[in-house]
Design a protein around this motif. Structure first.
Motif, short mmCIF file in Angstrom:
data_model
loop_
_atom_site.label_atom_id
_atom_site.label_comp_id
_atom_site.label_asym_id
_atom_site.label_seq_id
_atom_site.Cartn_x
_atom_site.Cartn_y
_atom_site.Cartn_z
N MET A 27 40.25 50.07 37.03
CA MET A 27 41.59 50.08 36.43
C MET A 27 42.59 50.79 37.35
SD MET A 27 40.59 50.91 32.47
CE MET A 27 42.29 51.23 32.09
N ILE A 28 42.15 51.94 37.86
CA ILE A 28 43.05 52.71 38.72
C ILE A 28 43.34 51.94 40.01
CG2 ILE A 28 43.27 54.84 40.06
CD1 ILE A 28 41.60 56.20 37.88
N ARG A 161 44.31 37.50 40.73
CA ARG A 161 44.81 37.55 39.36
C ARG A 161 45.66 38.79 39.11
NH1 ARG A 161 45.92 33.39 37.50
NH2 ARG A 161 46.17 33.14 39.74
N ALA A 162 45.44 39.83 39.89
CA ALA A 162 46.26 41.04 39.72
C ALA A 162 47.71 40.78 40.12
CB ALA A 162 45.69 42.18 40.56
N GLN A 163 47.92 39.86 41.05
CA GLN A 163 49.28 39.57 41.49
C GLN A 163 49.77 38.21 41.02
OE1 GLN A 163 50.25 40.63 45.57
NE2 GLN A 163 48.21 41.52 45.83
N GLY A 170 46.97 39.31 35.21
CA GLY A 170 47.37 40.63 34.74
C GLY A 170 46.31 41.67 35.05
N HIS A 171 46.61 42.89 34.66
CA HIS A 171 45.76 44.03 35.02
C HIS A 171 44.38 43.94 34.37
CE1 HIS A 171 49.52 46.66 36.04
NE2 HIS A 171 49.26 45.72 36.94
N TRP A 172 44.30 43.55 33.09
CA TRP A 172 43.00 43.57 32.40
C TRP A 172 42.07 42.50 32.96
CZ3 TRP A 172 41.79 47.75 30.16
CH2 TRP A 172 42.78 48.55 29.53
N TRP A 173 42.60 41.31 33.21
CA TRP A 173 41.75 40.28 33.80
C TRP A 173 41.29 40.70 35.20
CZ3 TRP A 173 39.50 36.35 31.50
CH2 TRP A 173 40.02 35.89 30.26
#
Length: 776
Positions: A27-28, A161-163, A170-173
């Motif tokens: 997550m971080i 997927r983060a970008q 998104g962040h969770w995926w």
């Protein structure tokens, strides 16, 4: 099956600890990935290092705790150099992956994720090389390759997927995919390893208390590293939130529309911009070109005037641009100003600059520009008629009904004049009650049609709303034709004015065409004014003296100083000609002071102290410094104030009676005498006598000239003499030229007389000098 059997060989509590550590660290790492992308250029390297340390520590601690949790049933140990190398490679590989993933070109995210998966794989298997077991280790090449593919593929997908945008982004995926890549790598890689003991295994080394303590210690150190990164991220997030808050306050505090664009979409906008576009639709996330189509014309080095398409139509705007390149992704700040109010104000200013503020007609500037086009070299017209217009009796409307009524009258007349125009005709107000009109003509008489229409517009009565009465004006129009009367615009205007003044002085007609003789008369007057100005310096002016006598005794009572102008060539100019010119040109002030000073100085040198009379012009009488000048002259010349008599006409008192009486009282206080000259020819002789106690009345010469023409003149003279006796004011009769006139005055007991019979004006008071010689 080996994957599941491998999972049974792990200490599940430690596996849970490793999984928690992997989840938090992932997550971080994903959030630090965003921070690196938004970092300013000067801080990007620092964020890459911090993020690489946090991500590398996460991977390594997850791997090491999971390794500790593995219980193969044989004695195990860890080679320190390879273990340290695996940690170093994890940090460097993560930093490199994050650096690549945050570059600005499109596939950089997936490429950085693949690099991240490769770094995790390298770290894992170097760490496995540091794993020393009491037995023979065998590897399944297929599982090793599978574990690497899992790490690379899922790492690339996680970073992408983060970008990314849209569904499954998104962040969770991204966090879930990153955790999956690490977990699958570890357990698939561990399942690829088979350990054959060298001797019967003694206990389960992996389950000892020391092993658990070591795992917790590793987790604690990793937590410290990751926590440091997390704390730094939180503090930075707070600072960025404060910056965004201040930015929001700055944006909202601006009266202009403020928009921040990043990656071609709006990331921030104030309420002023939202109100300007006038739509309830979301502004954030939309391209600014949705409302400003020609936005590309805006440049940071200049203001651009563009058009904004709002909900209620197109709006002219002014756009200022500033580009912030300190970030990895530059931001563009647009300041958008609504120009509608300014354009309306500019139009109003331009209108006021070219039009009269009261009537709305074109002003002098517009008139000159229009005439310059009509009379220029490229003029399509054979001739142009210029009409100079002055309203008659307008001052009476102002005096009787006030300036507000005068303004209303001007406005109505101007509207009528404008409505009376035909195409190619022009009318303007120059100021006050002065107007001009112009029209192209083929023949001079064509201007008569415009004169007739303007006459109807000007002379028709106007109902004054405030007063409830009708008022009307007359007009005087002068016409000059281009190019017949003048080929220069300034000369044409001057000639039209000359014709207008002639029409104003005419009784028969209110319109007059320019004639060359008018210009000749004006030039003559101007030349005479110039010569009169030079006459003062050349000493061509002189004083002549005319005697004044007592009618009863024949004794000399005084002398009147009369101004004469004799040119150097011997020609004399009549005072009736040059005195009005001096008054009109303002030279009368200098000439009047010269007369007063010269008369006083001359009289002060006479052996017999006769009184002298000096005429004052209405222009002199209206000057505030007259009493001070008279007193100064008397002091300088040494003449007694009792010997000076100042003569004024009734006309001089009509313009401003209150002011004139105040000046006369100041003169009386000095000690000089005040005489009313030309009595009987003014407008209000009796009221003038009542308003001020004059010391003498001078009966106009016209009554003496008509004395023998009928009984009316004799009756008037008797009435004036009786009036003077009643008011105890001496009366002096001018124009005595025959003995019969003098006998009549003697019979009527007139006090004093003056005229050719008693003595003609001369340069020296000869009789006064002769009387002084005989007395001596």
């Amino acid at each position: 099956m080996r994957f599941l059997s491998c999972l049974r060989d792990h200490n599940l509590p430690l596996v849970g600890l490793a999984a928690w550590f992997c989840l938090v660290g992932s997550m971080i790492t994903i959030r630090l990935l965003d921070r690196i992308r938004d970092a300013e250029r000067g801080t990007r390297i620092a964020w890459v290092f911090l993020s690489g340390a946090a991500a590398g520590a996460t991977i390594w601690c997850t791997h090491f705790i999971a390794m500790i949790a593995y219980q193969p049933g044989v004695e195990v140990a860890y080679e320190p150099r390879l273990t340290g190398l695996s940690l170093l490679l994890a940090i460097l590989g993560s930093a490199a992956a994050l650096h690549v993933a945050t570059r600005r070109w499109r596939p950089s995210a997936a490429l950085g994720g693949a690099l991240f998966g490769t770094a995790v794989t390298v770290m894992h298997y170097i760490g496995m090389q540091a794993f020393v077991a009491h037995g023979m280790v065998r590897w399944s090449q297929g599982d090793v390759v599978a574990s690497g593919l899992f790490a690379v593929a899922l790492g690339a997908l996680a970073f992408d997927r983060a970008q990314g945008r849209g569904r499954f982004s998104g962040h969770w995926w991204a966090t879930a995919l990153m955790v999956a890549s690490i977990v699958l790598l570890h357990f698939t890689g561990m399942s690829a390893m088979t350990i054959v003991p060298f001797a019967p295994a003694v206990g389960h080394v992996g389950s000892s208390t020391a092993t658990i303590v070591m795992a917790i210690a590793v987790a604690g150190v990793g937590t410290l590293v990751v926590g440091t990164g997390l704390a730094t991220y939180i503090l930075d997030a707070q600072a960025r939130a404060d910056t965004r808050r201040r930015l929001t306050e700055l944006l909202e505090g601006n009266v202009d529309g403020m928009v921040i664009v990043q990656d071609d979409v709006v990331t921030a906008a104030n309420a002023a911009f939202t109100a300007l576009v006038g739509t309830d639709a979301a502004v954030l996330g939309q391209p600014l070109t949705r409302w400003i189509a020609d936005l590309a014309a805006a440049r940071p080095d200049r203001l651009a005037q563009l058009t904004l398409t709002a909900a209620d139509g197109e709006i002219p705007i002014e756009v200022a641009v500033r580009v912030d390149r300190r970030r990895a992704t530059p931001q563009t700040v647009y300041s958008i100003r609504d120009l509608r109010a300014r354009i309306a104000q500019e139009r109003r200013i331009a209108h006021l600059a070219r039009n009269d503020s009261l009537t709305g007609l074109p002003n002098r500037t517009s008139f000159l520009e229009w005439m310059a086009r009509q009379t220029g070299p490229d003029s399509p017209h054979r001739a142009v008629a210029l009409l100079s217009i002055d309203l008659d009796r307008f001052k009476e409307v102002n005096d009787m009904h006030g300036h507000a009524a005068g303004d209303q009258l001007l406005t109505r007349i101007a509207g009528r004049m404008q409505a009376a125009l035909l195409p190619n005709e022009f009318v303007a107000r120059l100021g006050g009650d002065e107007f001009v009109a112009a029209m192209p003509v083929a023949e001079p008489d064509d201007a008569v049609t415009l004169i007739d229409r303007l006459r109807d517009a000007i002379t028709a009565p106007v109902l004054l709303e405030q007063e409830g009465v009708e008022a009307s004006c007359g007009m005087s129009i002068g016409v000059a034709l281009w190019p017949r009367d003048a080929d220069e615009l300034s000369t044409l205007i001057n000639n039209a004015d000359l014709a207008m003044y002639r029409a104003k002085g005419s009784i028969a007609s209110d319109a007059c065409f320019y004639e060359e003789e008018m210009d000749e008369t004006v030039r003559l007057r101007r030349r005479m004014v110039k010569e009169l100005r030079a006459a003062i310096e050349l000493g061509e002016l002189s004083l002549h003296w005319q005697v004044q006598e007592s009618v009863g005794s024949g004794e000399i009572t005084g002398y009147e100083a009369l101004l004469r102008w004799t040119r150097t060539n011997g020609d004399s100019v009549s005072p009736a000609v040059f005195i009005p010119l001096a008054e009109q040109s303002g030279l009368i002030l200098a000439i009047g002071e010269w007369v007063l000073r010269t008369a006083c100085a001359t009289a002060a040198a006479w052996p017999v102290p006769h009184r002298i009379a000096v005429n004052l012009s209405p222009v002199q009488l209206g000057h505030v410094d007259l009493p001070r000048l008279v007193q100064q002259v008397l002091l300088e010349t040494g003449l007694s104030p009792a010997r000076l008599e100042l003569e004024i006409t009734e006309t001089a008192m009509i313009t401003d009676p209150v002011r004139t009486i105040h000046v006369l009282r100041q003169l009386k206080a000095i000690g000089v005498s005040i005489a009313m000259d030309d009595f009987g020819t003014g407008y209000s002789s009796l009221s003038t006598l009542r308003s001020f106690p004059f010391d003498k009345i001078k009966l106009d010469r016209s009554f003496m000239a008509e004395l023998n023409g009928g009984p009316q003149s004799a009756a008037i003279i008797r009435a004036v003499l009786a009036l003077g006796e009643s008011l105890d004011i001496p009366v002096l009769a001018e124009g005595v030229e025959t003995p019969d006139q003098l006998d009549f005055l003697r019979e009527q007991k007139c006090d004093e007389a003056q005229g050719f019979l008693l003595g003609r004006p001369g340069p020296l008071p000869a009789r006064a000098v002769e009387s002084a010689r005989l007395a001596g």
